[in-house]
Write an enzyme that holds these catalytic residues in place. Structure first.
Site, PDB file in Angstrom:
ATOM      1  N   ARG A  49      58.757  40.429  34.794  1.00  0.00           N
ATOM      2  CA  ARG A  49      59.552  41.375  34.006  1.00  0.00           C
ATOM      3  C   ARG A  49      60.992  40.873  33.862  1.00  0.00           C
ATOM      4  O   ARG A  49      61.574  40.953  32.775  1.00  0.00           O
ATOM      5  CB  ARG A  49      59.517  42.762  34.653  1.00  0.00           C
ATOM      6  CG  ARG A  49      58.220  43.528  34.384  1.00  0.00           C
ATOM      7  CD  ARG A  49      58.084  44.735  35.295  1.00  0.00           C
ATOM      8  NE  ARG A  49      56.942  45.570  34.936  1.00  0.00           N
ATOM      9  CZ  ARG A  49      55.684  45.314  35.252  1.00  0.00           C
ATOM     10  NH1 ARG A  49      55.384  44.195  35.928  1.00  0.00           N
ATOM     11  NH2 ARG A  49      54.705  46.126  34.901  1.00  0.00           N
ATOM     12  N   GLY A 125      47.608  38.408  33.429  1.00  0.00           N
ATOM     13  CA  GLY A 125      47.714  39.593  32.603  1.00  0.00           C
ATOM     14  C   GLY A 125      49.117  39.841  32.091  1.00  0.00           C
ATOM     15  O   GLY A 125      49.307  40.268  30.946  1.00  0.00           O
ATOM     16  N   SER A 200      44.638  49.450  30.973  1.00  0.00           N
ATOM     17  CA  SER A 200      45.683  48.746  31.725  1.00  0.00           C
ATOM     18  C   SER A 200      47.052  49.296  31.356  1.00  0.00           C
ATOM     19  O   SER A 200      47.366  49.468  30.167  1.00  0.00           O
ATOM     20  CB  SER A 200      45.648  47.240  31.435  1.00  0.00           C
ATOM     21  OG  SER A 200      46.751  46.587  32.042  1.00  0.00           O
ATOM     22  N   SER A 201      47.880  49.528  32.370  1.00  0.00           N
ATOM     23  CA  SER A 201      49.257  49.949  32.129  1.00  0.00           C
ATOM     24  C   SER A 201      50.077  48.833  31.489  1.00  0.00           C
ATOM     25  O   SER A 201      51.149  49.090  30.931  1.00  0.00           O
ATOM     26  CB  SER A 201      49.917  50.367  33.447  1.00  0.00           C
ATOM     27  OG  SER A 201      50.039  49.251  34.326  1.00  0.00           O
ATOM     28  N   GLN A 202      49.591  47.592  31.551  1.00  0.00           N
ATOM     29  CA  GLN A 202      50.349  46.464  31.008  1.00  0.00           C
ATOM     30  C   GLN A 202      50.542  46.563  29.497  1.00  0.00           C
ATOM     31  O   GLN A 202      51.503  46.014  28.961  1.00  0.00           O
ATOM     32  CB  GLN A 202      49.665  45.138  31.370  1.00  0.00           C
ATOM     33  CG  GLN A 202      49.756  44.810  32.849  1.00  0.00           C
ATOM     34  CD  GLN A 202      48.972  43.561  33.217  1.00  0.00           C
ATOM     35  OE1 GLN A 202      48.107  43.112  32.464  1.00  0.00           O
ATOM     36  NE2 GLN A 202      49.260  43.003  34.383  1.00  0.00           N
ATOM     37  N   GLU A 351      45.901  47.783  42.705  1.00  0.00           N
ATOM     38  CA  GLU A 351      45.909  46.380  43.121  1.00  0.00           C
ATOM     39  C   GLU A 351      45.748  46.222  44.636  1.00  0.00           C
ATOM     40  O   GLU A 351      45.434  45.147  45.126  1.00  0.00           O
ATOM     41  CB  GLU A 351      47.199  45.709  42.666  1.00  0.00           C
ATOM     42  CG  GLU A 351      48.457  46.273  43.273  1.00  0.00           C
ATOM     43  CD  GLU A 351      49.711  45.814  42.528  1.00  0.00           C
ATOM     44  OE1 GLU A 351      50.695  45.531  43.214  1.00  0.00           O
ATOM     45  OE2 GLU A 351      49.683  45.723  41.294  1.00  0.00           O
ATOM     46  N   HIS A 378      40.195  43.645  35.341  1.00  0.00           N
ATOM     47  CA  HIS A 378      41.165  42.714  35.932  1.00  0.00           C
ATOM     48  C   HIS A 378      40.612  41.284  35.897  1.00  0.00           C
ATOM     49  O   HIS A 378      39.780  40.966  35.052  1.00  0.00           O
ATOM     50  CB  HIS A 378      41.520  43.170  37.339  1.00  0.00           C
ATOM     51  CG  HIS A 378      42.565  44.247  37.358  1.00  0.00           C
ATOM     52  ND1 HIS A 378      43.681  44.206  38.162  1.00  0.00           N
ATOM     53  CD2 HIS A 378      42.675  45.386  36.648  1.00  0.00           C
ATOM     54  CE1 HIS A 378      44.426  45.271  37.948  1.00  0.00           C
ATOM     55  NE2 HIS A 378      43.829  46.009  37.040  1.00  0.00           N
ATOM     56  N   ARG A 382      36.481  43.992  39.484  1.00  0.00           N
ATOM     57  CA  ARG A 382      36.745  44.078  40.926  1.00  0.00           C
ATOM     58  C   ARG A 382      35.862  45.103  41.626  1.00  0.00           C
ATOM     59  O   ARG A 382      35.540  44.935  42.814  1.00  0.00           O
ATOM     60  CB  ARG A 382      38.220  44.400  41.179  1.00  0.00           C
ATOM     61  CG  ARG A 382      39.121  43.189  41.074  1.00  0.00           C
ATOM     62  CD  ARG A 382      40.545  43.503  41.451  1.00  0.00           C
ATOM     63  NE  ARG A 382      41.376  42.316  41.290  1.00  0.00           N
ATOM     64  CZ  ARG A 382      42.694  42.329  41.197  1.00  0.00           C
ATOM     65  NH1 ARG A 382      43.355  43.477  41.258  1.00  0.00           N
ATOM     66  NH2 ARG A 382      43.374  41.207  41.062  1.00  0.00           N
ATOM     67  N   LYS A 451      47.662  32.039  42.435  1.00  0.00           N
ATOM     68  CA  LYS A 451      48.115  32.907  41.343  1.00  0.00           C
ATOM     69  C   LYS A 451      49.371  33.667  41.745  1.00  0.00           C
ATOM     70  O   LYS A 451      50.290  33.838  40.947  1.00  0.00           O
ATOM     71  CB  LYS A 451      47.001  33.872  40.972  1.00  0.00           C
ATOM     72  CG  LYS A 451      47.325  34.864  39.873  1.00  0.00           C
ATOM     73  CD  LYS A 451      46.135  35.744  39.601  1.00  0.00           C
ATOM     74  CE  LYS A 451      46.454  36.849  38.604  1.00  0.00           C
ATOM     75  NZ  LYS A 451      46.642  36.325  37.246  1.00  0.00           N
TER      76      LYS A 451
END
Length: 474
Positions: A49, A125, A200-202, A351, A378, A382, A451
């Site tokens: 971010r 993501g 997804s909140s993304q 997560e 994800h 998962r 990652k």
């Protein structure tokens, strides 16, 4: 609660095909109770971010404590492709200077990014869902591609939003998935977007990060009732405010209103430790007994991982926050007792689910982790992966419509197996955690932890080397 078999959705490759990694890592078992201090690298969520907001700023920004991992490297490479200048002493330096493109769009006042480039997203993501909105300010078409596994991650909501703002999206494979291209409009004339971000909140965060630079700002509406990982959206809102922007939030209506405003992060910002990445290490105290502490734990945070201490306390750990030399620690101590959580809503911090699931495999009562249906989209599915791997070692777990139920078993039923990671860093650390109580655990493709934790194996072994017979801290 409807139980489901742990199978991926039809559009996904099978879990066995995704497992990846031909070389297995022998997960070490502790020789004694732990007494370790583990320094966790910077937050991936904050790092990426800050990189985006620095690229949208008008002056150079220095970021300290930046996570150096595959995801942040992909973000840095992508921003450089777009014309952002990023300097560090080396490719592993955690201090970097970001200088946005000098040319600005005459009307919008946002940096003018370089177009006619291809962005490689890997499996990140935050890269694939945050950067497409920056293509609105490019001087040409921007193409996005990624790892084969990334082709299974949903992308349509963010791209629908860009189309509503006037962009042209061309899919080069399946509609709604990578690879695709974004061509910016000649003029950004719209300021209202409605999307379904329940996967997804993304998608919300990706649009919010760019919204201040839109000529008329943005009114963003989430159309569905479910909204996963709200703390991540709140993190985005707080970071935008740190850069001088303003987001008015109508929580009950799922509406965010962003005013047009030039952004500028402080000339120097520091990234907090990644609190979600602390979960395997703090959880190790409950699995191996003893004490583990994480330094530089913030008193207040927007990270979903900030919920971790209270969860570990409910499971059976003793948690406190001692201070030494001006450094605040989160410390977890345990005698090895692990309690189930009953019905437990983990929507705000999904997560953490793989680490919590690893602990609950050894719990004394049942837990139904709920509110995490979005984890199917994800790095892998998962929910199915956690259930399959718990069953693989002799545990009891079932997948439900919006989560996973984990039931207690006798310790004698649990046995060593090769845990598959599915190219998912959190499933790899899940396997390492199981190895603290089950002998003979192997983890496929442990390198996928790079990652977000590029030095995970050394960190894990160092933690285990400090027990009550050797109390020196790292």
């Amino acid at each position: 609660m409807t139980e489901q078999h742990p199978q991926p959705q039809a559009s996904h490759t099978t879990l066995a095909e995704e497992a990846g990694g031909d070389v297995s890592w022998a997960a070490p078992t502790p020789l004694r109770p732990l007494d370790a201090t583990v320094t966790v690298p910077g937050s991936k969520s904050l790092s990426n971010r800050y990189l985006i907001l620095a690229a949208l700023s008008s002056q150079t920004v220095t970021i300290r404590g930046l996570l150096r991992s595959r995801d942040t490297s992909l973000m840095i490479q992508a921003l450089e492709q777009l014309g952002v200048d990023i300097e560090g002493e080396s490719s592993s330096s955690t201090t970097v200077r970001i200088t946005p493109p000098r040319e600005t769009r005459r009307v919008e006042g946002a940096p003018r990014f370089r177009g006619n480039v291809t962005i490689f997203c890997g499996l990140a993501g935050t890269v694939m869902r945050f950067l497409p909105a920056l293509a609105l300010f490019a001087d040409g078409t921007v193409r996005f591609d990624g790892d084969p596994q990334a082709y299974e991650r949903p992308m349509k909501p963010i791209l629908d939003g860009l189309e509503q703002l006037g962009a042209t999206v061309q899919y080069h494979g399946r509609t709604g998935f990578l690879p695709f291209s974004v061509t910016p409009p000649e003029v950004i004339a719209h300021d209202e977007v409605s999307i379904d971000s329940s996967a997804s909140s993304q998608f919300i965060s990706g649009l919010l990060l760019a919204a201040s630079s839109l000529p008329r700002g943005l009114r963003l509406h989430h159309t569905a009732s479910a909204l996963p990982s709200l703390p991540h959206i709140n993190m985005t809102v707080a970071d935008i405010a740190k850069a001088g922007g303003h987001v008015a939030v109508e929580q009950s209506a799922h509406v965010w209103k962003v005013a047009h405003h030039a952004l500028q992060l402080p000339r120097s910002v520091t990234v907090e430790p990644d609190l979600s990445n602390a979960a395997p290490f703090l959880g190790a105290a409950l699995l191996a007994q003893g004490s583990v502490r994480i330094p530089f734990w913030p008193k207040a945070t927007t990270q979903p991982g900030g919920l971790l201490p209270s969860i570990l306390e409910r499971i059976g750990g003793s948690v406190d926050f001692p201070e030494e030399g001006g450094v605040r620690f989160c410390r977890v101590r345990s005698d090895g007792t692990i309690h189930g959580l009953g019905d437990f809503d983990l929507e705000a911090a999904g997560e953490l689910a793989p680490s919590i699931a690893a602990l609950l495999t050894f719990a004394d009562s049942e837990t139904a982790m709920m509110g995490i249906a979005h984890l199917r989209g994800h790095e892998t599915n998962r929910l199915a992966a956690m259930v399959r791997e718990i069953r693989r070692v002799g545990g009891r777990a079932v997948e439900t419509e919006d989560g996973v139920v984990i039931r207690p078993v006798e310790a004698s039923r649990l046995h060593g197996e090769t845990i598959r990671s599915y190219h998912d860093h959190r499933m790899a650390t899940f396997g390492a955690m199981l190895g603290l109580r089950i002998g003979g655990i192997q983890v496929e493709n442990i390198e996928t932890t790079g990652k977000t934790l590029p030095d995970f194996v050394a960190m894990w072994r160092n933690m285990l080397s400090y027990g009550h017979e050797n109390t020196k801290s790292e």
